[in-house]
Enzyme design. Structure first.
Site, mmCIF file in Angstrom:
data_model
loop_
_atom_site.group_PDB
_atom_site.id
_atom_site.type_symbol
_atom_site.label_atom_id
_atom_site.label_comp_id
_atom_site.label_asym_id
_atom_site.label_seq_id
_atom_site.Cartn_x
_atom_site.Cartn_y
_atom_site.Cartn_z
ATOM 1 N N GLU A 350 9.079 -1.427 -9.197
ATOM 2 C CA GLU A 350 8.959 -1.463 -10.651
ATOM 3 C C GLU A 350 10.035 -0.547 -11.230
ATOM 4 O OE1 GLU A 350 5.396 -1.288 -14.004
ATOM 5 O OE2 GLU A 350 4.943 -1.176 -11.869
ATOM 6 N N GLU A 630 -0.635 7.964 -12.140
ATOM 7 C CA GLU A 630 -0.756 6.845 -13.080
ATOM 8 C C GLU A 630 -2.198 6.637 -13.515
ATOM 9 O OE1 GLU A 630 0.638 2.183 -13.377
ATOM 10 O OE2 GLU A 630 0.354 3.079 -11.398
#
Length: 756
Positions: A350, A630
């Protein structure tokens, strides 16, 4: 700039890592060289040498921009590198241009051909100039790099190393010609943000053997970069290094990497080899080593941390070691995700410039480091992407998701709250932090375009309650497989954010003296506020009745005084009902402690901040985290990794509370943009007995330190001469700040200093 250079590519691929070279002699009859400047860029990433000496210690040049319209170049002073006969050599890698981007498995979104562009301008004592440029006279050959990709890693064969290509008279066996690549020099723009550099080195903390017999190395800190290897072994032997952020069941925890291989391979020459994979980077604390010849010693490995070269300006410390570790985690997470672009994460497939993450984190970033030029450069990409997408600020910038059939698995891209609001919130944050109106001037059209675009999406009732929204992304009560399934109504979140953005653009117009635009956006903001209250607020209760909606309504100034008091009480009630566990996601987390503080519930804010059970800011610290995660529970209490497919152990967004820590716990905030006037107003609580914070403002260093002994608060300040401000202590009237060093005391209620 009078561009004479051409973008050139090797006639063969050379494993995606070609070398390019030319030889030249200095023109005679003009005296000595007064100045020589080399301008470099690439479709890919490029490193340069003159006569075997590097032209810079920068990495991953020219970084990542919206390549379709903007390609940055860098210029180096190379006066001291020239000889009467010289060689200019370039090494090219895939980088963001030619490598994989995103989780689709696809890459080369910007083009299939790696190429480089160089223009060396030499000025002699008599004023004459000589140009050496990339053109079809150059030659190209193979490097020792057999594979390179930002996600997957790099393979280097030391047997193929030969620095002779950087010297004059090189025969070039196996070398071929080059060809020009179609390129519009109008796309070139100068690099204005800090370059990527090595910024730290960490030794091995521990070498161990996993239950399956693998050799594991722990560097003690989750970082972004690579491992420098010093090794001697048989010619042709291969050493493999695989990277990950955590261990699971004693083994390398690679599942969160998804398809990213994060693996470097080194083929030995038979002599003493040193390897550094400068065409890739990894997010890791741990490395799994295989194929090592003989006994592996700690001295053979060094973790090299890389990132944009940012200057640290803000610091913070308290009497609570856990809170200090959390703040350190925020700093490390930011450094690892500021690698030319502000990314969500640095390790998996990502590593994109998610706009929502930086919208939340920008105030914290702007205090910790001087990020003015870094984020201003990123905002130029925001504006150009937006200009080519009908006013839409996309989910990620630079936007590669637009090349996928369904952008990243999400619905067709359109403006979305918080994420698209980054185009307004980030430039306003920079103005507040550094006081320079240039970023507002540069971004005003982009800011206004966003708010107008949102205006076109409102329902007839004046609410932004239709279309896709991330909403309160990663609400801890959302299921792991559906992080958008939050308690907060998406219309409430979106309309609140729309109001905030409209109000900021109105203020920006006022700062810039744009009377017509000020009136327009003030009217838009007023209409949004009216609609919000009419449809979402009843006697201080906000629709969907959860912590995030109250936090946004209070901090954004959407409520009248009576409703704000009631909303603050309800927020405190919900916070207590949750057991002071986190109940907010991306939308609410940056604002909840401010909302509690603003409405007189400072103790609740401290209880939330200092909670150690999951979910909380300090829970990851109890689990040994060295960066912000996260998810609140990226690692579960039993030490296993969260089962969701989207799990990172280095995501700065949830560390946005550090902004509140600096202002409220530390007690340092601006009263005017750029700290032209300063407020020093520490608000002790939570059992803390000491805190200190300092900031290099545009007007000099401001420092605050407080200690609490019983009910006696002592505050020491250090303020540069000429800086005006307000000094505020609990229970006392405001008074002007005194220049220089001074000390003041106050008596507090005993409960403020009580241990929870």
């Amino acid at each position: 700039m009078n561009w004479q250079a051409r973008m050139i590519a090797a006639d063969e691929n050379f494993d995606g890592a070609p070398l390019l070279r030319t030889e030249f002699a200095l023109e005679e009859g003009h005296g000595a060289v007064a100045k020589a400047e080399l301008t470099l860029t690439a479709h890919g990433v490029v490193e340069g040498w003159i006569n075997g000496r590097p032209v810079s210690d920068a990495l991953l040049t020219p970084g990542w921009s919206s390549y379709e319209w903007r390609l940055r170049y860098v210029t180096y002073d190379v006066t001291g590198l020239l000889d009467s006969k010289s060689v200019l050599g370039l090494a090219v890698g895939k980088g963001w241009f030619g490598g994989r981007l995103g989780w689709s498995g696809k890459g080369s979104f910007y083009g299939d051909t790696l190429a480089a562009f160089a223009q060396l301008e030499i000025t002699f004592d008599d004023g004459a100039t000589q140009l050496v440029v990339t053109d079809d006279s150059w030659t190209a050959g193979p490097s020792a790099v057999l594979a390179n990709d930002l996600y997957d890693g790099e393979t280097i064969d030391a047997r193929k190393r030969d620095d002779a290509w950087l010297g004059t008279g090189f025969a070039g066996d196996g070398w071929v010609g080059v060809h020009e690549v179609e390129f519009d020099t109008a796309e070139l723009t100068p690099q204005t943000s800090p370059e990527v550099k090595r910024w730290d080195e960490l030794p091995v903390k521990e070498i161990s053997t996993s239950p399956s017999g693998k050799t594991l190395v722990d560097f003690g800190q989750n970082l972004v970069g690579w491992v420098r290897v010093r090794v001697t072994g048989p010619e042709g032997a291969e050493v493999t290094i695989r990277h990950a952020e955590v261990l699971e069941n004693g083994e390398l925890g690679v599942r969160p990497l998804r398809s990213a291989q994060a693996t470097d391979r080194y083929i030995l020459s038979g002599g003493d080899d040193v390897f550094e994979p400068t065409f890739t980077f990894h997010g890791f604390r741990y490395a799994e080593i295989s194929g090592w010849p003989g006994e592996l010693t700690a001295e053979a490995l060094t973790a090299v941390a890389v990132g944009s070269e940012l200057t640290r300006i803000g610091t913070f410390r308290t009497s609570d070691p856990m809170l200090n570790q959390f703040h350190d985690n925020v700093v490390w997470g930011m450094r690892g995700n500021f690698v030319d672009v502000p990314t969500d994460c640095p390790q998996r497939d990502e590593r994109l410039g998610w706009t929502g993450d930086i919208a939340a984190f920008a105030p914290t970033a702007a205090f910790l480091f001087d990020v003015d030029s870094f984020l201003s450069e990123w905002l130029r990409n925001v504006a150009v992407e937006q200009a080519h997408q009908d006013g839409i600020i996309p989910y990620v910038v630079p936007d590669v998701l637009k090349y996928l059939d369904k952008p990243g698995g999400f619905p067709e891209t359109d403006s979305t709250a918080i994420w698209s609001d980054a185009g307004v919130w980030v430039p306003w944050t920079l103005y507040q932090a550094y006081g320079d109106t240039e970023v507002l001037k540069a971004q005003f059209d982009s800011m206004a375009s966003h708010v107008r675009r949102v205006g076109s999406l409102l329902s007839p009732n004046g609410l932004w309650d239709t279309g896709f929204q991330f909403g309160d992304w990663l609400d801890p009560d959302a299921p792991p497989e559906d992080p958008a399934k939050a308690k907060a109504d998406t219309g409430v979140v979106a309309t609140a954010c729309a109001y905030r953005s409209a109000a900021i653009v109105a203020e920006t117009a006022a700062v810039l003296g744009l009377e017509t635009e000020h009136a327009e956006f003030a009217e838009r903001a007023a209409a949004l506020r009216t609609a919000f209250n009419e449809h979402y607020v009843t006697d201080g209760r906000v629709f969907s009745d959860c912590t995030t909606v109250y936090a946004l309504a209070i901090v954004f100034g959407l409520l009248d005084d009576a409703d704000e008091r009631a909303a603050g009480d309800r927020l405190a009630e919900l916070t207590a009902e949750s057991g002071y566990l986190i109940s907010t996601g991306f939308a609410g987390t940056p604002f909840i402690t401010d909302a509690l503080t603003k409405t007189g519930h400072l103790d609740d804010a401290y209880k939330l901040l200092l909670q150690r059970e999951c979910p909380s800011w300090l829970y990851p610290v109890t689990m040994g985290a060295t960066t912000v995660w996260e998810r609140w529970d990226s690692m579960l209490p039993d030490g296993t990794i969260n089962p969701g497919e989207m799990t990172s152990f280095n995501h700065y967004a949830l560390g946005a509370v550090a902004d509140w820590m600096h202002r409220v716990v530390g007690g340092l905030s601006p009263l005017e943009p750029g700290y032209a006037k300063v407020l020093i107003a520490p608000q002790p609580g939570g059992g803390l007995t000491e805190a200190e914070t300092a900031l290099e403002t545009p007007h000099g260093r401001v420092a605050v330190r407080w200690t609490l002994s019983g009910d006696q608060l002592t505050v020491e300040t250090d303020v540069p001469a000429g800086l005006e401000g307000v000094f505020r202590l609990p229970g006392q009237d405001d008074r002007p700040l005194e220049p220089g060093r001074s000390t003041a005391t106050a008596s507090l209620p005993t409960a403020v200093g009580a241990v929870r």
